[in-house]
Design a protein around this motif. Structure first.
Motif, PDB file in Angstrom:
ATOM      1  N   ARG A  89       1.972   7.116  -6.690  1.00  0.00           N
ATOM      2  CA  ARG A  89       0.994   8.169  -6.991  1.00  0.00           C
ATOM      3  C   ARG A  89       1.575   9.568  -6.805  1.00  0.00           C
ATOM      4  NH1 ARG A  89      -4.065   6.815  -3.500  1.00  0.00           N
ATOM      5  NH2 ARG A  89      -4.693   8.883  -4.245  1.00  0.00           N
ATOM      6  N   PRO A 101      -6.779   2.647   1.408  1.00  0.00           N
ATOM      7  CA  PRO A 101      -7.708   3.775   1.339  1.00  0.00           C
ATOM      8  C   PRO A 101      -7.210   4.775   0.294  1.00  0.00           C
ATOM      9  CG  PRO A 101      -7.102   3.277   3.615  1.00  0.00           C
ATOM     10  CD  PRO A 101      -6.182   2.486   2.750  1.00  0.00           C
ATOM     11  N   PHE A 102      -8.118   5.587  -0.210  1.00  0.00           N
ATOM     12  CA  PHE A 102      -7.728   6.530  -1.263  1.00  0.00           C
ATOM     13  C   PHE A 102      -6.618   7.471  -0.793  1.00  0.00           C
ATOM     14  CE2 PHE A 102      -8.332  10.724  -3.315  1.00  0.00           C
ATOM     15  CZ  PHE A 102      -7.932  10.364  -4.594  1.00  0.00           C
ATOM     16  N   MET A 103      -6.751   7.998   0.407  1.00  0.00           N
ATOM     17  CA  MET A 103      -5.711   8.868   0.960  1.00  0.00           C
ATOM     18  C   MET A 103      -4.978   8.135   2.087  1.00  0.00           C
ATOM     19  SD  MET A 103      -5.451  11.761  -0.648  1.00  0.00           S
ATOM     20  CE  MET A 103      -4.694  12.970   0.451  1.00  0.00           C
ATOM     21  N   SER A 125      -5.279   9.188  -9.107  1.00  0.00           N
ATOM     22  CA  SER A 125      -6.238   8.524  -8.227  1.00  0.00           C
ATOM     23  C   SER A 125      -6.264   7.010  -8.362  1.00  0.00           C
ATOM     24  CB  SER A 125      -7.645   9.071  -8.495  1.00  0.00           C
ATOM     25  OG  SER A 125      -7.992   8.870  -9.858  1.00  0.00           O
ATOM     26  N   LYS A 126      -5.600   6.469  -9.352  1.00  0.00           N
ATOM     27  CA  LYS A 126      -5.646   5.021  -9.544  1.00  0.00           C
ATOM     28  C   LYS A 126      -4.829   4.311  -8.469  1.00  0.00           C
ATOM     29  CE  LYS A 126      -4.840   1.314 -12.868  1.00  0.00           C
ATOM     30  NZ  LYS A 126      -4.322   0.938 -14.210  1.00  0.00           N
ATOM     31  N   CYS A 127      -5.465   3.373  -7.755  1.00  0.00           N
ATOM     32  CA  CYS A 127      -4.798   2.627  -6.682  1.00  0.00           C
ATOM     33  C   CYS A 127      -4.580   1.192  -7.136  1.00  0.00           C
ATOM     34  CB  CYS A 127      -5.637   2.640  -5.403  1.00  0.00           C
ATOM     35  SG  CYS A 127      -5.990   4.286  -4.766  1.00  0.00           S
ATOM     36  N   GLU A 181       0.826  -1.204   0.000  1.00  0.00           N
ATOM     37  CA  GLU A 181       0.000   0.000   0.000  1.00  0.00           C
ATOM     38  C   GLU A 181       0.861   1.254   0.000  1.00  0.00           C
ATOM     39  OE1 GLU A 181      -3.768  -1.985   2.451  1.00  0.00           O
ATOM     40  OE2 GLU A 181      -2.627  -0.324   3.330  1.00  0.00           O
ATOM     41  N   LEU A 212      -1.561  13.155  -5.077  1.00  0.00           N
ATOM     42  CA  LEU A 212      -2.402  12.039  -4.655  1.00  0.00           C
ATOM     43  C   LEU A 212      -3.836  12.203  -5.153  1.00  0.00           C
ATOM     44  CD1 LEU A 212      -1.140  11.636  -0.967  1.00  0.00           C
ATOM     45  CD2 LEU A 212      -0.924   9.916  -2.775  1.00  0.00           C
ATOM     46  N   GLN A 213      -4.329  13.446  -5.166  1.00  0.00           N
ATOM     47  CA  GLN A 213      -5.677  13.696  -5.669  1.00  0.00           C
ATOM     48  C   GLN A 213      -5.756  13.484  -7.180  1.00  0.00           C
ATOM     49  OE1 GLN A 213      -8.464  14.571  -3.801  1.00  0.00           O
ATOM     50  NE2 GLN A 213      -7.248  14.278  -1.943  1.00  0.00           N
ATOM     51  N   ASP A 226       2.301   1.859  -3.335  1.00  0.00           N
ATOM     52  CA  ASP A 226       1.274   2.397  -4.215  1.00  0.00           C
ATOM     53  C   ASP A 226       1.153   3.909  -4.033  1.00  0.00           C
ATOM     54  OD1 ASP A 226      -0.929   1.843  -6.109  1.00  0.00           O
ATOM     55  OD2 ASP A 226      -2.199   2.597  -4.492  1.00  0.00           O
ATOM     56  N   TYR A 227       1.113   4.366  -2.796  1.00  0.00           N
ATOM     57  CA  TYR A 227       1.061   5.811  -2.539  1.00  0.00           C
ATOM     58  C   TYR A 227       2.299   6.501  -3.111  1.00  0.00           C
ATOM     59  CZ  TYR A 227      -2.738   4.946   0.831  1.00  0.00           C
ATOM     60  OH  TYR A 227      -3.918   4.587   1.431  1.00  0.00           O
TER      61      TYR A 227
END
Length: 524
Positions: free
Chosen positions: A49, A141-143, A133-135, A42, A129-130, A45-46
């Protein structure tokens, strides 16, 4: 055409606070007793992004440090040594938690980011990050949460500023920590192990050691200070299994070495910092001529060996100056009260049994909490301000405090009794102000509102104190806010106030007592 108003530091802090996990969420995590198995994917992934890949983090030249107690101090020592030894370099330091301002967590050349720079890099990361948006990690979680975001921001900031070295302090544990996505740090180190976050990391020292040793990497030197054998054995095994280039045990520095941080326990942290800096410069800087000491020739040491490395016998002036000038506020720190002459504040954010023992060993000593002579008269009375956060044992901590006081009084031949060592004891929450509000940088939604309203934790600590010290002749206060505690402590003139049990508490006292300028500045 109107333009959007410029975003401010307050805007950044307000946005950051929306990423905090609330008390119910944290308690649910503690209740499971499990670390997130997807934590590293995770976090990667961030990272992607914000347009970074894990291999790019290797370019930061990372020194990765974990441990139960002393990891922040060891990080500060390491940073100070490198800045002194290589004044032309740019160093990055990432630590947690902060004391007064969030921007303390990300430092460049020893200084916290300015509000302007913090705001800039915060919103650059936020906007990326906004936008992206693809995770890939479906469980994420999105954020990211509060700590993950700040870790991302540290990586991003250090990359943007092209630091020559980055010292990363682990948040919790190591194996699943947000900082543990650097594929190949330059060197890794572990400070003293102890029992903290046991509901997540495990209640055996070997389990805790396994989590901490998750920062050891293939082909990277793995260092540690002396540990109890249960923990040491696990660290050694992990270093072997994970392919560390060497496993090195560092001995403490001698008492003759001047340190900028008080407390006998800092000699172990400083020794680790010396070896981390020494090994880092040996690997990264061809111009570095390391000190002549047969005990530093550890290249042949294997992860299986128990190679105890004594302190470097011939430290260069830059290393000595780095150790002497190291500054890490809120750890065994003495600050004169700027508002009330004769009052001294003794600040230590100890929050484990072992670190509290070190704190009291420092405080209950001559010229600190004890007079120079057992027969001295007119020595200031003592006040204790204490809190511990949910999930930690206040009863156990108070036992450790009282036991160490007794040991120290006996050691120095003091006629005082442990039961009456403090004339006043104050238990308070970590809420900043009497109004019930927090300073924005100190806002915590991790506190249970029920616990906050009824002071449940503080009442439990009070009950434990009354049971442990049934003959106590002083006064005990349970107060709802740090501001209340400071006001109560100042009612008594000529007083020595020990603040301990929580770094959040120490930071709050710095803020409301007006100590921040003196406490945070190395020049004060």
């Amino acid at each position: 055409m109107s333009t959007a108003p410029a975003r401010t530091y307050k805007d950044a802090i307000d946005a950051l606070n929306t990423l905090q996990s609330n008390a119910a969420t944290l308690e649910a995590v503690r209740a499971t007793g499990l670390l997130n198995p997807n934590a590293i994917p995770e976090m990667i992934d961030y990272l992607r992004r914000v347009d970074l890949e894990p291999p790019q983090l290797n370019d930061l030249n990372v020194i990765h440090i974990t441990g139960t107690k002393g990891k922040g101090s060891a990080s500060a020592f390491t940073d100070s040594i490198l800045r002194t030894a290589r004044p032309g370099w740019k160093t990055g330091l990432y630590t947690s938690p902060h004391l007064v301002a969030v921007r303390e967590r990300i430092r460049i050349n020893g200084e916290p980011l300015s509000e302007e720079d913090f705001t800039r890099y915060f919103f650059e990361v936020w906007d990326l990050l906004q936008k992206n948006s693809k995770c890939e990690a479906v469980t994420a979680p999105f954020m990211p949460n509060y700590f993950r975001f700040l870790t991302l921001m540290a990586f991003y900031t250090f990359k943007q500023l092209k630091v020559d070295a980055a010292i990363l302090e682990v948040g919790i544990g190591g194996r699943s920590d947000s900082t543990n996505i650097v594929p190949k740090p330059v060197v890794t180190g572990i400070t003293a192990l102890g029992y903290d976050h046991t509901r997540i990391l495990g209640n055996k020292l070997s389990q805790i050691a396994n989590q901490k040793a998750g920062i050891y990497k293939e082909g990277v030197p793995a260092l540690t200070v002396e540990q109890l054998e249960e923990g040491m054995s696990e660290l050694r095994n992990c270093a072997t299994e994970q392919g560390a280039s060497q496993f090195t045990i560092v001995d403490s520095l001698p008492n003759t070495t001047a340190l900028g941080l008080a407390g006998a326990h800092q000699r172990s942290n400083a020794a680790l910092a010396v070896q981390l800096a020494h090994m880092f410069l040996t690997i990264t800087d061809p111009s570095y001529s390391h000190m002549s000491n047969p005990n530093t020739s550890v290249a042949a040491s294997t992860p299986q060996s128990r190679s105890v490395i004594e302190p470097l016998r011939s430290l260069p002036t830059s290393f000595l100056d780095g150790l002497k000038n190291a500054h890490w506020p809120g750890r065994c720190q003495t600050v004169l009260d700027p508002q009330q002459e004769g009052t001294k504040w003794f600040l230590d954010g100890a929050h484990t049994r072992e670190s509290l023992e070190c704190c009291l060993e420092w405080f209950v000593s001559p010229a600190i909490g004890l007079p120079d002579s057992p027969v001295s008269e007119g020595y200031p009375i003592r006040v204790l301000i204490f809190n511990c956060t949910s999930g930690r044992s206040g009863d156990e901590f108070l036992k450790a405090i009282l036991q160490k006081i007794e040991e120290q009084l006996t050691k120095y031949g003091s006629p005082e009794k442990k039961e009456d060592f403090f004339a006043k004891v104050i238990f308070c929450s970590n809420v900043t102000y009497t109004s019930g509000n927090f300073k924005s940088d100190l806002t915590s939604v991790a506190m249970s509102t029920t616990d906050d309203t009824h002071l449940k934790t503080q009442r439990e600590i009070e009950a434990a104190w009354n049971k442990l010290v049934a003959t106590y002749s002083g006064t005990v206060h349970v107060l709802p806010a740090i501001e209340d505690a400071v006001r109560e402590a100042r009612k008594t003139p000529n007083v020595n106030v020990l603040v301990t049990g929580s770094l959040h508490l120490v930071g709050g006292v710095m803020e409301v007592a007006g100590l921040a300028d003196r406490a945070l500045s190395p020049k004060a």
